[in-house]
Design a protein around this motif. Structure first.
Motif, short mmCIF file in Angstrom:
data_model
loop_
_atom_site.label_atom_id
_atom_site.label_comp_id
_atom_site.label_asym_id
_atom_site.label_seq_id
_atom_site.Cartn_x
_atom_site.Cartn_y
_atom_site.Cartn_z
N ARG A 72 25.01 78.86 -85.81
CA ARG A 72 24.61 77.83 -84.86
C ARG A 72 23.66 76.85 -85.53
NH1 ARG A 72 20.28 80.96 -80.82
NH2 ARG A 72 18.67 81.30 -82.41
N GLN A 93 27.12 77.56 -80.16
CA GLN A 93 27.17 78.72 -79.26
C GLN A 93 27.08 78.24 -77.82
OE1 GLN A 93 27.83 81.72 -80.28
NE2 GLN A 93 27.47 81.46 -82.49
N GLU A 99 25.85 84.76 -80.27
CA GLU A 99 26.03 84.59 -81.71
C GLU A 99 27.44 85.00 -82.07
OE1 GLU A 99 26.17 87.11 -84.29
OE2 GLU A 99 26.43 88.67 -82.77
N ALA A 103 31.78 80.54 -82.15
CA ALA A 103 31.21 80.72 -80.82
C ALA A 103 31.58 82.06 -80.22
CB ALA A 103 31.63 79.58 -79.90
N ASP A 147 25.57 73.21 -76.53
CA ASP A 147 27.01 73.43 -76.57
C ASP A 147 27.81 72.13 -76.40
OD1 ASP A 147 29.30 75.02 -76.79
OD2 ASP A 147 29.45 75.29 -74.62
#
Length: 399
Positions: A72, A93, A99, A103, A147
């Motif tokens: 990420r 993510q 994690e 994704a 995201d």
């Protein structure tokens, strides 16, 4: 750490003798708060935790970190002022507590796999080297919410393809070409030019007009290989002034280009920026352009490097992450004579140039390193992605 005032750190003079200096001090510590030993990452990520961060970009107020082990990118919208300050935004993510590559299995459209290089362009675009998806991701503006999908993918034909060199669905990789990528670890904008350390293809790609706007825009420069389809270590032979084994990071100024060739334990430099594939005119970390000696059991030296994975510079300082020696080397006023001296003038993270131990073979302290992997230098501040300690440390230069 960030609220306890300056740390007066002892570093070494160029002759190896201890010399108290107060120019650079660690000011803020982000990530693992483990002063007594190496920190293990939390099993549940958060906005304050990091796992093996390998890339960092520092602006006037913005901080971007490639939280590589958690697949990420974390963004601090404002300059962190205290230890453990939480990030504001998570990319790659679905939320701050997830994690896993792609994704966590949702797919590569929004997911990352071992991101490394990060930067923000002068016009406010965010670029991420999604290394193990063999692509670069571009956001037209730096996201302010979690995201967010990228606006542009470079190195792949679309947002769901992830094979090396635009290969097939079996992931075995395709044919190296001018617009394909294989483990792109480093990215940089230098002198208006956009560069990619296409590490797996052992080359550096350059676009003279800046960041390309299409995945099919070919580079103007392929540096380190004889043609766009070649990808052998050191051109298939011994190291030389125009070859790479593991090009990993790029920096420079308006009139010079520097490449951290980690696998050959050196920095190569060109003045001015090369327009074609040509020999470097500067070598740091090795005695000449054909030597790539690694000395893992010998004392460190101010003129030798061991797996330098990152470098950054401005008009007054050249900083190199001498990763396997667990230190950061600085060349102060590197351009005063037109080019840096062979030896660094300052070492950070070790009591002398001769010392190379992880956290000084002692414990994690504000001014120790365990495999520093990424650097960003900006306005008298230095951000270090201290990968083995699962943290980023912001250093400041005193008046």
């Amino acid at each position: 750490m960030g609220d306890t005032g300056p740390r007066h750190v002892t570093v070494a003079a160029a002759d190896g003798a201890l010399s108290p200096r107060h120019d650079w001090t660690p000011a803020v510590w982000l990530g693992a708060p483990a002063p007594g030993g190496l920190a293990l990452p939390s099993a549940r990520p958060s906005l304050t935790g990091l796992y093996a961060p390998r890339g960092v970009w520092l602006g006037d107020d913005l901080l971007v970190v490639a939280d590589t082990g958690n697949h990420r990118v974390l963004i601090w919208a404002h300059r962190p002022r205290f230890d453990g300050a939480p990030a504001d935004v998570v990319l790659g993510q679905p939320d701050p507590h997830s994690e896993g590559p792609a994704a966590g299995g949702r797919g590569p459209r929004r997911g990352l796999r071992l991101p490394t290089g990060v930067l923000v362009t002068d016009d406010g675009r965010l670029v991420v080297a999604d290394a193990w998806h063999h692509r670069l991701l571009v956001w037209d503006t730096v996201p302010t919410t979690h995201d967010v999908a990228p606006d542009l993918v470079l190195g792949q034909p679309d947002a769901t393809s992830v094979a090396a060199n635009r290969g097939g669905p079996d992931g075995t990789g395709g044919q190296c070409g001018p617009t394909s990528l294989y483990w792109p670890f480093g990215i940089a904008l230098v002198g208006g030019r956009f560069y990619v350390a296409d590490t797996g293809n052992r080359r550096v790609l350059g676009w003279s007009d800046g960041l390309p706007t299409s995945p099919d825009t070919p580079p103007d420069l392929v540096l380190g290989q004889p043609d766009p389809s070649a990808h052998a270590d050191n051109r298939g032979g011994p190291p030389g002034p125009a070859s790479f084994r593991w090009p990993h990071d790029i920096t420079g100024t308006d009139d010079r280009l520097l490449v951290a060739d980690a696998g050959d334990h050196r920095l190569l430099g060109w003045t001015p920026h090369p327009g074609v594939d040509t020999d470097a005119d500067l070598v740091l970390g090795q005695p000449d352009a054909v030597t790539c000696t690694e000395t893992p059991y010998a004392p460190g030296r101010p003129d030798r490097l061991r797996f330098p994975y990152a470098a950054d510079c401005d008009d007054t300082v050249l900083a190199v992450a001498d990763t396997a020696n667990n230190r950061v080397l600085l060349w102060e006023d590197p351009w005063a004579g037109g080019r840096p001296a062979s030896s660094a003038s300052v070492v950070l993270g070790q009591p002398s140039f001769a010392d190379t131990g992880e956290n000084r073979w002692s414990s994690v302290c504000p001014d120790t390193f365990c495999w520093p992997y990424g650097l960003s230098l900006h306005g008298g501040r230095l951000a270090v992605a201290d990968s083995g300690n699962n943290r980023v440390v912001l250093w400041e230069r005193g008046p």
